[in-house]
Write a protein that holds these residues in place. Structure first.
Motif, PDB file in Angstrom:
ATOM      1  N   GLY A 140    -148.668-120.687 -44.568  1.00 57.74           N
ATOM      2  CA  GLY A 140    -147.417-120.251 -44.207  1.00 57.74           C
ATOM      3  C   GLY A 140    -147.210-118.875 -44.521  1.00 57.74           C
ATOM      4  O   GLY A 140    -147.579-118.286 -45.681  1.00 57.74           O
ATOM      5  N   VAL A 141    -146.608-118.000 -43.705  1.00 59.10           N
ATOM      6  CA  VAL A 141    -146.568-116.727 -43.842  1.00 59.10           C
ATOM      7  C   VAL A 141    -144.886-116.272 -43.556  1.00 59.10           C
ATOM      8  O   VAL A 141    -144.492-116.763 -42.596  1.00 59.10           O
ATOM      9  CB  VAL A 141    -147.328-115.801 -43.023  1.00 59.10           C
ATOM     10  N   SER A 142    -144.565-115.450 -44.342  1.00 55.40           N
ATOM     11  CA  SER A 142    -142.813-115.400 -44.267  1.00 55.40           C
ATOM     12  C   SER A 142    -142.782-113.708 -44.680  1.00 55.40           C
ATOM     13  O   SER A 142    -143.368-113.321 -45.740  1.00 55.40           O
ATOM     14  CB  SER A 142    -142.137-116.015 -45.359  1.00 55.40           C
ATOM     15  N   GLY A 143    -142.035-113.007 -44.050  1.00 55.59           N
ATOM     16  CA  GLY A 143    -141.812-111.601 -44.257  1.00 55.59           C
ATOM     17  C   GLY A 143    -142.025-110.670 -43.263  1.00 55.59           C
ATOM     18  O   GLY A 143    -141.259-109.524 -43.168  1.00 55.59           O
ATOM     19  N   ALA A 144    -142.648-110.865 -42.128  1.00 52.12           N
ATOM     20  CA  ALA A 144    -142.837-109.933 -41.133  1.00 52.12           C
ATOM     21  C   ALA A 144    -141.518-110.133 -40.254  1.00 52.12           C
ATOM     22  O   ALA A 144    -140.650-110.663 -40.496  1.00 52.12           O
ATOM     23  CB  ALA A 144    -144.197-110.510 -40.269  1.00 52.12           C
ATOM     24  N   PRO A 145    -141.410-108.969 -39.499  1.00 52.13           N
ATOM     25  CA  PRO A 145    -140.019-109.007 -38.685  1.00 52.13           C
ATOM     26  C   PRO A 145    -139.833-109.991 -37.463  1.00 52.13           C
ATOM     27  O   PRO A 145    -138.782-109.850 -36.971  1.00 52.13           O
ATOM     28  CB  PRO A 145    -140.004-107.432 -37.955  1.00 52.13           C
ATOM     29  N   GLY A 146    -140.760-110.734 -37.453  1.00 52.38           N
ATOM     30  CA  GLY A 146    -140.483-111.936 -36.588  1.00 52.38           C
ATOM     31  C   GLY A 146    -141.637-113.187 -36.826  1.00 52.38           C
ATOM     32  O   GLY A 146    -142.675-112.957 -37.259  1.00 52.38           O
ATOM     33  N   PRO A 147    -141.084-114.270 -36.546  1.00 53.51           N
ATOM     34  CA  PRO A 147    -141.925-115.649 -36.973  1.00 53.51           C
ATOM     35  C   PRO A 147    -143.334-115.553 -36.245  1.00 53.51           C
ATOM     36  O   PRO A 147    -144.123-115.948 -36.477  1.00 53.51           O
ATOM     37  CB  PRO A 147    -141.098-116.694 -36.401  1.00 53.51           C
ATOM     38  N   ASP A 148    -143.370-114.886 -34.816  1.00 50.38           N
ATOM     39  CA  ASP A 148    -144.513-114.820 -33.990  1.00 50.38           C
ATOM     40  C   ASP A 148    -145.452-113.937 -34.906  1.00 50.38           C
ATOM     41  O   ASP A 148    -146.810-113.991 -34.883  1.00 50.38           O
ATOM     42  CB  ASP A 148    -144.263-114.299 -32.823  1.00 50.38           C
ATOM     43  N   LEU A 149    -144.900-112.738 -35.507  1.00 53.93           N
ATOM     44  CA  LEU A 149    -145.724-112.033 -36.290  1.00 53.93           C
ATOM     45  C   LEU A 149    -146.346-112.650 -37.637  1.00 53.93           C
ATOM     46  O   LEU A 149    -147.482-112.413 -38.035  1.00 53.93           O
ATOM     47  CB  LEU A 149    -145.017-110.683 -36.626  1.00 53.93           C
ATOM     48  N   ASP A 150    -145.508-113.418 -38.108  1.00 56.79           N
ATOM     49  CA  ASP A 150    -145.882-114.248 -39.416  1.00 56.79           C
ATOM     50  C   ASP A 150    -147.047-115.110 -38.877  1.00 56.79           C
ATOM     51  O   ASP A 150    -148.093-115.169 -39.488  1.00 56.79           O
ATOM     52  CB  ASP A 150    -144.810-114.988 -39.615  1.00 56.79           C
ATOM     53  N   ALA A 151    -146.727-115.846 -37.687  1.00 61.90           N
ATOM     54  CA  ALA A 151    -148.114-116.718 -37.389  1.00 61.90           C
ATOM     55  C   ALA A 151    -149.403-115.810 -36.855  1.00 61.90           C
ATOM     56  O   ALA A 151    -150.337-116.423 -37.242  1.00 61.90           O
ATOM     57  CB  ALA A 151    -147.595-117.260 -35.933  1.00 61.90           C
ATOM     58  N   GLU A 152    -149.331-114.643 -36.438  1.00 57.03           N
ATOM     59  CA  GLU A 152    -150.495-113.902 -36.181  1.00 57.03           C
ATOM     60  C   GLU A 152    -151.064-113.424 -37.576  1.00 57.03           C
ATOM     61  O   GLU A 152    -152.337-113.687 -37.616  1.00 57.03           O
ATOM     62  CB  GLU A 152    -150.131-112.382 -35.529  1.00 57.03           C
ATOM     63  N   CYS A 153    -150.479-113.229 -38.560  1.00 60.54           N
ATOM     64  CA  CYS A 153    -150.917-113.000 -40.048  1.00 60.54           C
ATOM     65  C   CYS A 153    -151.569-114.079 -40.496  1.00 60.54           C
ATOM     66  O   CYS A 153    -152.588-114.155 -41.034  1.00 60.54           O
ATOM     67  CB  CYS A 153    -149.946-112.359 -40.915  1.00 60.54           C
ATOM     68  N   ALA A 154    -150.945-115.337 -40.282  1.00 57.59           N
ATOM     69  CA  ALA A 154    -151.477-116.598 -40.893  1.00 57.59           C
ATOM     70  C   ALA A 154    -152.885-117.052 -40.078  1.00 57.59           C
ATOM     71  O   ALA A 154    -153.742-117.512 -40.673  1.00 57.59           O
ATOM     72  CB  ALA A 154    -150.231-117.679 -40.500  1.00 57.59           C
ATOM     73  N   GLN A 155    -152.820-116.723 -38.830  1.00 57.98           N
ATOM     74  CA  GLN A 155    -154.191-117.024 -38.007  1.00 57.98           C
ATOM     75  C   GLN A 155    -155.208-115.985 -38.559  1.00 57.98           C
ATOM     76  O   GLN A 155    -156.445-116.320 -38.601  1.00 57.98           O
ATOM     77  CB  GLN A 155    -153.887-116.763 -36.523  1.00 57.98           C
ATOM     78  N   ALA A 156    -154.804-114.668 -38.985  1.00 57.43           N
ATOM     79  CA  ALA A 156    -155.696-113.916 -39.656  1.00 57.43           C
ATOM     80  C   ALA A 156    -156.308-114.482 -40.980  1.00 57.43           C
ATOM     81  O   ALA A 156    -157.633-114.295 -41.143  1.00 57.43           O
ATOM     82  CB  ALA A 156    -155.309-112.467 -39.895  1.00 57.43           C
ATOM     83  N   GLY A 157    -155.501-115.096 -41.512  1.00 53.97           N
ATOM     84  CA  GLY A 157    -156.287-115.806 -42.810  1.00 53.97           C
ATOM     85  C   GLY A 157    -157.075-116.985 -42.481  1.00 53.97           C
ATOM     86  O   GLY A 157    -158.079-117.007 -43.154  1.00 53.97           O
ATOM     87  N   ILE A 158    -156.617-117.758 -41.455  1.00 50.49           N
ATOM     88  CA  ILE A 158    -157.617-118.590 -40.966  1.00 50.49           C
ATOM     89  C   ILE A 158    -159.000-118.116 -40.535  1.00 50.49           C
ATOM     90  O   ILE A 158    -160.171-118.671 -40.895  1.00 50.49           O
ATOM     91  CB  ILE A 158    -156.954-119.741 -39.979  1.00 50.49           C
ATOM     92  N   ASP A 159    -158.873-117.148 -39.807  1.00 47.78           N
ATOM     93  CA  ASP A 159    -160.015-116.450 -39.325  1.00 47.78           C
ATOM     94  C   ASP A 159    -160.827-116.166 -40.274  1.00 47.78           C
ATOM     95  O   ASP A 159    -161.959-116.023 -40.118  1.00 47.78           O
ATOM     96  CB  ASP A 159    -159.511-115.443 -38.146  1.00 47.78           C
TER      97      ASP A 159
END
Length: 167
Positions: A140-159
């Motif tokens: 889970g990622v929190s703090g980016a200016p939008g939930p879609d951007l949080d999801a992109e960062c979370a995906q980078a972690g998985i990648d």
């Protein structure tokens, strides 16, 4: 010919035996991420957001929703601990990404009642981490200016850990 059929039947029954023995076992086998791998995913997600100019918190939970790793960038808001944890927990609990869950639980939708529960957070940024078709963690990622951007960062972690968890 009868001998061949007998041997084939014998081979098939031998292959089926381990599966039957496993079903009769009193224990369940499962996999979770090692703490070092969870940390790699969390740091990679945080750094991905940092590169995009966002200060975030990242939580990795095991497949049962229990926290494994939490990292927070230096200027991330106070709220990111709770929201990152709840997003990761929600992803593993409902076995889906929280952005999709947000759509499924929107007001007027059949599953909207989920939003009345105290723990789930149907807001993008929570993803399931899977290996060989099995859930091994959530991020889970929190703090980016939008939930879609949080999801992109979370995906980078998985990648960042895919080579380690792909088997």
């Amino acid at each position: 010919m009868k001998s061949f059929k007998f041997m084939a039947l014998l081979a098939i029954s031998a292959l089926a035996s381990p599966a039957l023995a496993e079903d009769e076992d009193a224990f369940v086998t499962f996999q979770v991420l090692k703490p070092e791998v969870a940390r790699t995913a969390a740091v990679a997600a945080m750094e991905s957001c940092r590169e995009a100019g966002y200060q975030v918190g990242v939580m990795v939970v095991d497949r049962f929703g229990l926290p494994q790793v939490y990292v927070r960038d230096r200027y991330a808001g106070l709220h990111v601990f709770e929201t990152a944890q709840r997003k990761a927990w929600t992803a593993v609990s409902f076995r889906t990404d929280t952005l999709s869950l947000g759509e499924l639980t929107a007001p007027g939708e059949m599953m909207s009642g989920i939003r009345q529960l105290s723990e789930p957070l149907a807001l993008g940024g929570g993803l399931v981490i899977e290996a060989s078709g099995s859930i091994v963690a959530g991020i889970g990622v929190s703090g980016a200016p939008g939930p879609d951007l949080d999801a992109e960062c979370a995906q980078a972690g998985i990648d960042a850990i895919m080579d380690e968890i792909a088997f």
